[in-house]
Scaffold this motif. Structure first.
Motif, PDB file in Angstrom:
ATOM      1  N   LEU A  68       3.398  -3.144  14.599  1.00 24.43           N
ATOM      2  CA  LEU A  68       2.299  -2.226  14.866  1.00 24.43           C
ATOM      3  C   LEU A  68       2.510  -1.579  16.231  1.00 24.43           C
ATOM      4  N   PRO A  69       2.106  -0.300  16.364  1.00 23.08           N
ATOM      5  CA  PRO A  69       2.226   0.398  17.648  1.00 23.08           C
ATOM      6  C   PRO A  69       1.033   0.062  18.535  1.00 23.08           C
ATOM      7  N   LEU A  70       1.296  -0.079  19.841  1.00 27.58           N
ATOM      8  CA  LEU A  70       0.249  -0.431  20.806  1.00 27.58           C
ATOM      9  C   LEU A  70       0.170   0.628  21.898  1.00 27.58           C
ATOM     10  N   ASP A  71      -1.031   0.795  22.464  1.00 20.85           N
ATOM     11  CA  ASP A  71      -1.198   1.713  23.589  1.00 20.85           C
ATOM     12  C   ASP A  71      -0.979   0.971  24.900  1.00 20.85           C
TER      13      ASP A  71
ATOM     14  N   PRO B  48      -4.100  -1.860  19.324  1.00 20.02           N
ATOM     15  CA  PRO B  48      -3.408  -1.246  18.191  1.00 20.02           C
ATOM     16  C   PRO B  48      -3.748   0.229  18.032  1.00 20.02           C
ATOM     17  N   LEU B  49      -2.739   1.021  17.697  1.00 19.72           N
ATOM     18  CA  LEU B  49      -2.927   2.437  17.421  1.00 19.72           C
ATOM     19  C   LEU B  49      -2.888   2.729  15.926  1.00 19.72           C
ATOM     20  N   GLY B  50      -2.910   1.691  15.138  1.00 13.91           N
ATOM     21  CA  GLY B  50      -2.883   1.827  13.686  1.00 13.91           C
ATOM     22  C   GLY B  50      -2.828   0.455  13.068  1.00 13.91           C
ATOM     23  N   PRO B  51      -2.753   0.389  11.754  1.00 16.55           N
ATOM     24  CA  PRO B  51      -2.680  -0.904  11.086  1.00 16.55           C
ATOM     25  C   PRO B  51      -1.307  -1.544  11.234  1.00 16.55           C
ATOM     26  N   VAL B  52      -1.222  -2.800  10.853  1.00 20.42           N
ATOM     27  CA  VAL B  52       0.035  -3.542  10.851  1.00 20.42           C
ATOM     28  C   VAL B  52       0.812  -3.182   9.588  1.00 20.42           C
ATOM     29  N   LEU B  53       2.054  -2.707   9.755  1.00 21.41           N
ATOM     30  CA  LEU B  53       2.936  -2.534   8.609  1.00 21.41           C
ATOM     31  C   LEU B  53       3.532  -3.891   8.256  1.00 21.41           C
ATOM     32  N   THR B  54       3.326  -4.361   7.034  1.00 24.09           N
ATOM     33  CA  THR B  54       3.885  -5.631   6.601  1.00 24.09           C
ATOM     34  C   THR B  54       5.210  -5.411   5.894  1.00 24.09           C
ATOM     35  N   TRP B  55       5.834  -6.513   5.508  1.00 16.48           N
ATOM     36  CA  TRP B  55       7.088  -6.460   4.757  1.00 16.48           C
ATOM     37  C   TRP B  55       6.928  -5.711   3.446  1.00 16.48           C
ATOM     38  N   LEU B  56       5.702  -5.621   2.942  1.00 11.99           N
ATOM     39  CA  LEU B  56       5.468  -5.000   1.646  1.00 11.99           C
ATOM     40  C   LEU B  56       5.434  -3.476   1.719  1.00 11.99           C
TER      41      LEU B  56
ATOM     42  N   TRP C 277       9.777   6.174  12.398  1.00  9.53           N
ATOM     43  CA  TRP C 277       8.786   6.635  11.419  1.00  9.53           C
ATOM     44  C   TRP C 277       7.372   6.505  11.976  1.00  9.53           C
ATOM     45  N   LEU C 278       7.083   5.384  12.635  1.00 14.17           N
ATOM     46  CA  LEU C 278       5.757   5.203  13.242  1.00 14.17           C
ATOM     47  C   LEU C 278       5.533   6.167  14.402  1.00 14.17           C
ATOM     48  N   ARG C 279       6.560   6.359  15.221  1.00 13.01           N
ATOM     49  CA  ARG C 279       6.408   7.238  16.387  1.00 13.01           C
ATOM     50  C   ARG C 279       6.080   8.671  15.963  1.00 13.01           C
ATOM     51  N   ASP C 280       6.682   9.108  14.857  1.00 18.18           N
ATOM     52  CA  ASP C 280       6.419  10.461  14.371  1.00 18.18           C
ATOM     53  C   ASP C 280       4.981  10.637  13.888  1.00 18.18           C
ATOM     54  N   ARG C 281       4.309   9.530  13.594  1.00 17.16           N
ATOM     55  CA  ARG C 281       2.958   9.593  13.023  1.00 17.16           C
ATOM     56  C   ARG C 281       1.885   9.045  13.946  1.00 17.16           C
ATOM     57  N   THR C 282       2.271   8.691  15.190  1.00 12.42           N
ATOM     58  CA  THR C 282       1.337   8.043  16.110  1.00 12.42           C
ATOM     59  C   THR C 282       1.493   8.649  17.496  1.00 12.42           C
ATOM     60  N   THR C 283       0.395   8.922  18.146  1.00 15.68           N
ATOM     61  CA  THR C 283       0.440   9.423  19.514  1.00 15.68           C
ATOM     62  C   THR C 283       0.014   8.326  20.484  1.00 15.68           C
ATOM     63  N   GLY C 284       0.603   8.377  21.682  1.00 13.46           N
ATOM     64  CA  GLY C 284       0.203   7.437  22.733  1.00 13.46           C
ATOM     65  C   GLY C 284       0.866   6.081  22.662  1.00 13.46           C
ATOM     66  N   VAL C 285       1.970   5.966  21.897  1.00 16.77           N
ATOM     67  CA  VAL C 285       2.627   4.664  21.772  1.00 16.77           C
ATOM     68  C   VAL C 285       3.292   4.282  23.090  1.00 16.77           C
TER      69      VAL C 285
ATOM     70  N   VAL D 178       2.395 -11.336  14.955  1.00 15.78           N
ATOM     71  CA  VAL D 178       2.210 -12.588  15.688  1.00 15.78           C
ATOM     72  C   VAL D 178       2.232 -12.360  17.192  1.00 15.78           C
ATOM     73  N   GLU D 179       3.049 -11.417  17.675  1.00 17.78           N
ATOM     74  CA  GLU D 179       3.056 -11.149  19.115  1.00 17.78           C
ATOM     75  C   GLU D 179       1.730 -10.533  19.556  1.00 17.78           C
ATOM     76  N   TYR D 180       1.153  -9.672  18.719  1.00 14.06           N
ATOM     77  CA  TYR D 180      -0.160  -9.122  19.056  1.00 14.06           C
ATOM     78  C   TYR D 180      -1.206 -10.228  19.085  1.00 14.06           C
ATOM     79  N   ILE D 181      -1.233 -11.077  18.057  1.00 12.67           N
ATOM     80  CA  ILE D 181      -2.239 -12.136  17.965  1.00 12.67           C
ATOM     81  C   ILE D 181      -2.120 -13.091  19.152  1.00 12.67           C
ATOM     82  N   LEU D 182      -0.910 -13.585  19.414  1.00 13.36           N
ATOM     83  CA  LEU D 182      -0.737 -14.524  20.519  1.00 13.36           C
ATOM     84  C   LEU D 182      -0.945 -13.847  21.864  1.00 13.36           C
ATOM     85  N   GLY D 183      -0.648 -12.557  21.937  1.00 13.47           N
ATOM     86  CA  GLY D 183      -0.908 -11.832  23.176  1.00 13.47           C
ATOM     87  C   GLY D 183      -2.380 -11.778  23.532  1.00 13.47           C
ATOM     88  N   GLN D 184      -3.252 -11.858  22.524  1.00 16.60           N
ATOM     89  CA  GLN D 184      -4.687 -11.883  22.773  1.00 16.60           C
ATOM     90  C   GLN D 184      -5.170 -13.270  23.182  1.00 16.60           C
TER      91      GLN D 184
END
Length: 475
Positions: free
Chosen positions: A84-87, A92-100, A138-146, A153-159
């Motif tokens: 997931l992209p972070l500011d 988070p700047l969007g949802p988490v992309l999973t393996w699926l 692909w995410l960078r092209d669709r997200t601003t402010g990354v 897991v890094e996001y969760i543990l980072g909190q």
């Protein structure tokens, strides 16, 4: 000393407490379902904030029941490949992309590695939509402010923790790690278009974290506990199944499925040859895991149960037992598309041989058997890199729930010995054994001593408890 093991899966988040030998304590389990958003365009996403809320509810439940007393170590297994992209603030700047999620694709005109075979050998991965080399552009092209990228897991543990670097196990699932040097691969990072500071810091060997002060006040029983570096869920499941050397392969079926084999290859050691169709990731600094994975698993049953008016309980068991192995439908179970290196998109499942006498049970059996055959083909490739045929240990909630499916696997994998590990929480157990530094002991603590033989594979018919393989994810 007790161990808190957290399993950050695709369909649920779970926390359970184990003793010092990684045996689950009775009743010390909390679980929350999470909502996986799947759409027709190939999306497979999670909401990071909702996921964190589910985990904290699990911790609150375990604390309220007194289960967190005497916990001195926290082990974590988590889904590979998420991003997931972070500011700048780490939000988070969007949802988490999973393996699926099958939407990411290389930009028009983009080129892959200069030497794909060498790239695959170094990273264990390919230039593929599942990996960050394709996902980040692909995410960078669709997200601003990354400002940076992280896995779930890094996001969760980072909190929760004072620091949350990325373990080499989780980093290997990004497809950007040099598996021998245990550092970011320069060519893979260039393909991903990463800038300084955008990738997570890598955790050194024997890294441990601690709860932030605010969370230590919320869960004082965990205030002095060490948090171990997370382990990719597939690697953890192998360890939890006791499959920790080339003599024994794990076939795990939860929401998705995989076949994997572990070898001891310490950092800076030459990597064994890697077949072109298989991936390779890290368990930790000492071990690698090689295998193949599938987007289909227990989700096949979940779909069939939702759409096909299947009988329930003993009636379903009886209907499956009556099927003739020679009369099974020909089914392509790729409803969710292919995992690497395949590029088959979601929505590629096929049914052949239908007649007016075909039933929902026939379709279910075809789906389940189709996955068995895919696993058998890839296991043969996996065995080509070791000295002799392997023993197979079946694990995961989906095959634990279905005696018929276990017997179908035994038939597809014959003449190899096939055993079943009945415990559902093999991922969490495996993560605890890795955190304890007891991977070599896993075949004794979590392996053959706890497995059981299934019926001889004389046919794919079988009987047993209710076949409801829509259990928690254990990839």
């Amino acid at each position: 000393m007790n161990i808190l093991a957290l399993d950050l899966g695709t369909s649920s988040v779970r926390g359970l407490v184990l003793d010092a030998d990684a045996d689950p304590l009775p009743g010390a389990l909390a679980r929350r379902r999470v909502h996986l958003s799947v759409t027709e365009d190939g999306a497979g996403t999670l909401d990071a904030a909702a996921y964190l809320a589910g985990l904290t509810e699990c911790l609150d439940e375990l604390a309220a029941a007194g289960h967190l007393r005497d916990v001195r170590l926290v082990a974590v297994c988590a889904q590979w490949h998420s991003v997931l992209p972070l500011d700048r603030a780490g939000d988070p700047l969007g949802p988490v992309l999973t393996w699926l999620d099958t939407r990411p694709a290389p930009a028009t005109g983009a080129t892959g590695p200069a030497d794909p075979e060498d790239f695959h050998g170094r990273t264990g991965a390919w230039w593929h939509r599942c990996y960050w080399s394709v996902r980040l552009p692909w995410l960078r092209d669709r997200t601003t402010g990354v400002t940076r990228f992280a896995g779930l897991v890094e996001y969760i543990l980072g909190q929760l923790l004072d620091s949350a670097p990325m373990s080499v196990s989780m980093a290997s699932g990004t497809g950007l790690l040099d598996l021998r040097r245990l550092d970011w691969d320069a060519e893979a990072a260039a393909l991903a278009g990463v800038r300084p500071g955008e990738l997570p810091e890598l955790a050194p060997m024997d890294w441990h974290g601690r709860l932030r002060s605010a969370h230590a006040r919320r869960w004082p029983q965990l205030a002095e506990a060490d948090w171990a570096a997370p382990v990719g869920d597939g690697a953890a499941s192998n360890v939890g199944s006791g499959c920790v050397d080339p003599r024994r392969a794990a076939v795990t079926v939860g929401t998705s499925a995989a076949v994997r084999l572990i070898q001891r290859v310490p950092a800076a050691t030459a990597l064994p040859p890697l077949p072109a169709s298989l991936w390779r990731y890290r368990v930790d600094h000492e071990y690698v895991v090689t295998g193949a994975a599938y987007s289909s698993g227990g989700n096949l049953f979940a779909w069939a149960n939702r759409e096909l008016r299947l009988p329930e309980g003993a009636d379903l068991d009886a209907a499956l037992a009556r099927l003739s192995p020679d009369g099974l439908l020909s089914v392509n179970p790729r409803l969710g598309g292919d995992r690497p290196p395949g590029l088959t998109p979601a929505g590629s499942g096929e049914l052949r041989g239908l007649s007016f006498s075909s039933t929902g049970v026939d379709i279910l059996a075809g789906l389940m058997t189709g996955l068995c055959r895919m696993v058998a083909d890839d296991l043969a490739v996996l065995e080509s890199g070791v000295d002799s045929p392997v023993e197979v240990v079946l694990g995961g909630g989906a095959v634990t729930a279905s005696a018929w499916w276990r017997t179908a696997f035994a038939a597809a994998l014959a003449p190899r010995p096939v055993r079943h590990r009945a415990e559902r929480e093999i991922g969490a157990t495996g993560a605890a054994l890795v955190a304890l530094g007891r991977v070599p002991d896993a075949d004794r603590l979590g392996g053959t001593g706890r497995t059981e033989e299934d019926p001889l594979p004389t046919s794919t018919a079988g009987s047993g408890t209710s076949a409801r393989p829509d259990a928690p994810s254990t990839r």
